[in-house]
Design a protein around this motif. Structure first.
Motif, short mmCIF file in Angstrom:
data_model
loop_
_atom_site.label_atom_id
_atom_site.label_comp_id
_atom_site.label_asym_id
_atom_site.label_seq_id
_atom_site.Cartn_x
_atom_site.Cartn_y
_atom_site.Cartn_z
N UNK A 1 51.47 30.89 59.87
CA UNK A 1 50.94 31.12 58.53
C UNK A 1 51.21 32.55 58.08
N UNK A 2 51.02 33.51 58.97
CA UNK A 2 51.28 34.91 58.65
C UNK A 2 52.74 35.10 58.25
N UNK A 3 53.66 34.54 59.03
CA UNK A 3 55.08 34.72 58.73
C UNK A 3 55.50 34.01 57.44
N UNK A 4 55.05 32.77 57.26
CA UNK A 4 55.53 32.02 56.09
C UNK A 4 54.83 32.38 54.78
N UNK A 5 53.56 32.79 54.83
CA UNK A 5 52.81 33.03 53.60
C UNK A 5 52.58 34.51 53.29
N UNK A 6 52.91 35.39 54.24
CA UNK A 6 52.69 36.82 54.02
C UNK A 6 53.98 37.62 54.24
N UNK A 7 54.46 37.66 55.46
CA UNK A 7 55.59 38.54 55.78
C UNK A 7 56.87 38.13 55.07
N UNK A 8 57.25 36.86 55.18
CA UNK A 8 58.49 36.41 54.53
C UNK A 8 58.48 36.65 53.02
N UNK A 9 57.42 36.27 52.29
CA UNK A 9 57.42 36.54 50.84
C UNK A 9 57.53 38.03 50.50
N UNK B 1 49.47 40.74 45.29
CA UNK B 1 48.46 39.69 45.40
C UNK B 1 48.78 38.51 44.49
N UNK B 2 49.13 38.80 43.25
CA UNK B 2 49.32 37.75 42.25
C UNK B 2 50.66 37.03 42.38
N UNK B 3 51.71 37.75 42.75
CA UNK B 3 53.05 37.17 42.71
C UNK B 3 53.62 36.75 44.05
N UNK B 4 53.17 37.35 45.14
CA UNK B 4 53.86 37.12 46.41
C UNK B 4 53.06 36.38 47.47
N UNK B 5 51.77 36.60 47.51
CA UNK B 5 50.98 36.04 48.61
C UNK B 5 50.45 34.65 48.25
N UNK B 6 50.67 33.70 49.14
CA UNK B 6 50.18 32.34 48.91
C UNK B 6 49.10 31.99 49.92
#
Length: 166
Positions: free
Chosen positions: A95-103, A119-124
């Motif tokens: 989850x960390x890699x796909x929803x935080x680091x990669x974006x 927060x608004x554009x990158x983190x899911x």
């Protein structure tokens, strides 16, 4: 027979959780020793704009804990230095890699270099919180959250990526 297999599986899971909790307990004890011996009152410490200084304070507070991970990279698009700090055994790494680091790394928008824009554009991730105090950031990391720090920004973004239920 099927119930016995489920019990073995549950027992195996329990043994793994006990083993992991003991590792984390040791890291937390080392952290508390370092935290008490820290030369300044970190409870009042405010995050600064220099990423390197913030990371030095984090390293000093957590000491030589092998479970604390600091991932350094540049925010894609604007090349702003970024660090993501977390306890490796407490987060859901996928989850960390796909929803935080990669974006953050793959961002191609040049104007997404602020906390609000990130927060608004990158983190899911559903649960995102901002903090400007060192102690709140440390508490979040100890609770299984990941802290995102940006160069030239006096805040940390705490994202919910726990690998376990509270």
């Amino acid at each position: 027979m099927e119930q016995q297999e489920n019990k073995r599986f549950s027992l195996k899971q329990l043994k793994w959780l006990i083993y992991e909790s003991r590792k984390i307990e040791g890291d937390l004890e080392r952290f508390l020793i370092n935290f008490k011996n820290y030369p300044v009152d970190v409870s009042d410490w405010i995050l600064g704009t220099q990423l390197a200084n913030n990371l030095e304070h984090i390293k000093a507070a957590f000491g030589d804990s092998s479970d604390v991970t600091i991932r350094n990279f540049s925010l894609g698009g604007c090349n702003t230095p970024v660090a993501v700090v977390f306890f490796s055994e407490m987060v859901n790494k996928a989850e960390l890699n796909s929803h935080v680091i990669r974006p953050l790394m793959e961002n191609s928008m040049k104007d997404v270099c602020t906390v609000e824009a990130v927060k608004e554009c990158l983190l899911s991730i559903n649960s995102i919180k901002e903090t400007n105090t060192f102690s709140d950031m440390v508490e979040g990391i100890l609770a299984g959250q990941a802290a995102i720090l940006l160069e030239e920004v006096e805040q940390a973004i705490l994202v919910e990526v726990r690998g376990w239920e509270m």
